[in-house]
Design an enzyme around this catalytic site. Structure first.
Site, PDB file in Angstrom:
ATOM      1  N   CYS A 351       0.849  -1.199   0.000  1.00  0.00           N
ATOM      2  CA  CYS A 351       0.000   0.000   0.000  1.00  0.00           C
ATOM      3  C   CYS A 351       0.879   1.242   0.000  1.00  0.00           C
ATOM      4  CB  CYS A 351      -0.904   0.014   1.227  1.00  0.00           C
ATOM      5  SG  CYS A 351      -2.396  -0.964   1.047  1.00  0.00           S
ATOM      6  N   HIS A 352       0.457   2.264  -0.748  1.00  0.00           N
ATOM      7  CA  HIS A 352       1.219   3.499  -0.811  1.00  0.00           C
ATOM      8  C   HIS A 352       1.011   4.329   0.460  1.00  0.00           C
ATOM      9  CE1 HIS A 352       0.929   2.320  -5.044  1.00  0.00           C
ATOM     10  NE2 HIS A 352       2.054   3.001  -5.223  1.00  0.00           N
ATOM     11  N   MET A 388      -8.276   0.896   0.919  1.00  0.00           N
ATOM     12  CA  MET A 388      -7.644   0.125   1.987  1.00  0.00           C
ATOM     13  C   MET A 388      -7.618   0.900   3.299  1.00  0.00           C
ATOM     14  SD  MET A 388      -7.217  -2.723   0.702  1.00  0.00           S
ATOM     15  CE  MET A 388      -6.596  -3.341   2.264  1.00  0.00           C
ATOM     16  N   GLU A 389      -7.498   2.218   3.213  1.00  0.00           N
ATOM     17  CA  GLU A 389      -7.536   3.028   4.436  1.00  0.00           C
ATOM     18  C   GLU A 389      -8.907   2.932   5.102  1.00  0.00           C
ATOM     19  OE1 GLU A 389      -3.940   4.143   2.452  1.00  0.00           O
ATOM     20  OE2 GLU A 389      -5.962   3.810   1.696  1.00  0.00           O
ATOM     21  N   ASP A 403     -11.609  -6.038  21.839  1.00  0.00           N
ATOM     22  CA  ASP A 403     -10.614  -5.981  22.913  1.00  0.00           C
ATOM     23  C   ASP A 403     -11.196  -5.350  24.177  1.00  0.00           C
ATOM     24  OD1 ASP A 403      -7.844  -6.078  24.001  1.00  0.00           O
ATOM     25  OD2 ASP A 403      -8.057  -3.903  23.937  1.00  0.00           O
TER      26      ASP A 403
END
Length: 435
Positions: A351-352, A388-389, A403
């Site tokens: 990924c960039h 993707m972000e 969590d």
């Protein structure tokens, strides 16, 4: 004297029972109307005040308004994807009917009101189809025009769109008739627990299996064994599914079977990669590479992704009341999602590293399914996209919720992580749509 009279009237008004005030909605009627219709409390209160606490008139008006709003919402939201839903299946002496009803989110698909809707639509379709041998597989337009009491099926769906507030559709239905020498059985699979309302089975996948008896070669018992749930589960890939599909997965066959033959496995869902399709992150030898975006034009690029996590009742109650031991779950998860989106290039290979102009993470609680729904939006002005972000932000936010709550419930499920939309770049706009 005037001041004393005003004071007396004020005291008298405060002590006067609220249930006797004209236009005031009583709590008991408000509760009943909410349970009957499922519409928000503010609308129920408005209806009761409008009709002076007349429950029947208020309910009638609410249903009419909900249906009007349902059609308006359906028109407004028709471009939004409906990738979730349920299959409903009923089998009787006359045959078996299976339908597919879609909605936007899995939260609504788990909602009791949506399950009731699928049940009533399945019953209505079965009543219509079993009396007409010409109707075997019905598509959306013909199906929605079928009657149910004094309404069309499309009107019933619109009513629920108005009440629940999410776009829905009755997509298709199939009917297999029972006849002499023909044996029909069915099976419905659900990823959660088994759902049965009276004689109607609900789930994510559905199968109807029809076997025709060849003259004198099989006994009734042998054909019954072939069409049991075990045979259906083990040998047939489901033709009706609410998951994303490349094509209409329906196959009907009534070929005769010889004694001793078993059902062969047939995959009804196939995909292929054409010669012109290329994987951009692989070179000609199949090794991983980072795409060179230096020659691309800078454009405004956005992406929206989502995820959901089922908490269970106990954990959900603590999160809703903000009483978990680790603190404010939703605020911490929101920050975690934003931070993760900004560091995507460090987490996902190839990924960039891009400069984000905006990242927003929104989390909403859904009490009907004890779940948290998450949406992450990412924006930049650059040479490569931010899908993707957005996906990373939504995923890490969901993991953070897990969590924060794992001490209460270790069986929480993270699901439905997907890209909802993107804009900008050579490929242009994209919106997730069910196929």
């Amino acid at each position: 004297m005037g001041r004393f009279l005003a004071s007396s009237l004020s005291s008298l008004w405060k002590s006067f029972p609220r249930s006797y005030c004209v236009g005031q909605a009583s709590k008991s009627n408000l509760s009943q109307l909410r349970k009957k219709t499922g519409v928000p409390l503010k609308n129920c209160r408005e209806a009761l005040e409008k009709f002076n606490n007349n429950l029947e008139e208020a309910e009638k008006w609410l249903l009419e308004e909900a249906q009007k709003q349902g059609w308006a919402r359906a028109d407004k939201l028709q471009s939004r994807s409906m990738s979730q839903g349920l299959v409903g299946l009923i089998q009787s002496r006359t045959g078996a009917t299976m339908i597919e009803v879609n909605c936007e989110t899995d939260f609504v698909a788990r909602n009791e009101k949506f399950k009731d809707l699928v049940y009533h639509l399945t019953v209505a379709c079965h009543s219509n189809l079993k009396n007409d041998a010409n109707k075997i597989l019905l598509k959306q337009e013909e199906l929605n025009s079928l009657p149910s009491e004094d309404k069309k099926l499309s009107d019933i769906v619109a009513l629920e769109v108005g009440a629940i507030g999410e776009n829905m559709r009755l997509r298709r239905a199939v009917f297999f008739p029972s006849s002499e020498g023909q044996y029909v059985n069915s099976y419905v699979h659900n990823s959660d627990k088994k759902v049965v309302i009276k004689d109607c089975h609900l789930g994510r996948y559905g199968v109807i299996l029809s076997v025709q008896q060849a003259a004198g070669t099989e006994t009734r018992e042998s054909l019954t064994d072939i069409t049991t749930d075990l045979a259906v589960r083990g040998q047939i890939t489901s033709p009706f599914s609410t998951k994303e599909q490349k094509e209409l997965l329906f196959h009907a066959s009534t070929q005769p079977m010889r004694k001793g033959e078993t059902l062969g496995h047939r995959s009804l869902h196939t995909t292929s990669l054409g010669m012109d399709d290329k994987l951009t992150h692989l070179d000609s030898s199949g090794k991983a590479k980072m795409v060179d975006v230096g020659d691309k034009a800078e454009t405004v690029r956005t992406a929206v992704a989502c995820a959901s996590i089922s908490l269970g009742k106990k954990a959900f109650t603590l999160v809703e009341a903000n009483k978990t031991k680790k603190g404010d779950v939703l605020s911490v998860a929101q920050l975690a999602g934003i931070m993760a989106a900004k560091r995507t290039s460090e987490l996902i290979p190839l990924c960039h590293n891009i400069g984000l102009s905006k990242v927003s993470v929104d989390l909403s609680l859904h009490g009907d399914s004890y779940s948290v729904y998450i949406e992450c939006e990412a924006r930049t002005v650059g040479r490569t996209g931010v899908e993707m972000e957005a996906l990373t932000g939504a995923s890490v936010a969901a993991i953070t919720v897990y969590d924060m709550c794992k001490a209460v419930n270790k069986e929480m499920v993270i699901s439905d992580i997907r890209l909802l939309s993107k804009t900008g770049g050579k490929s242009g706009e994209y919106k997730f749509e069910p196929k």
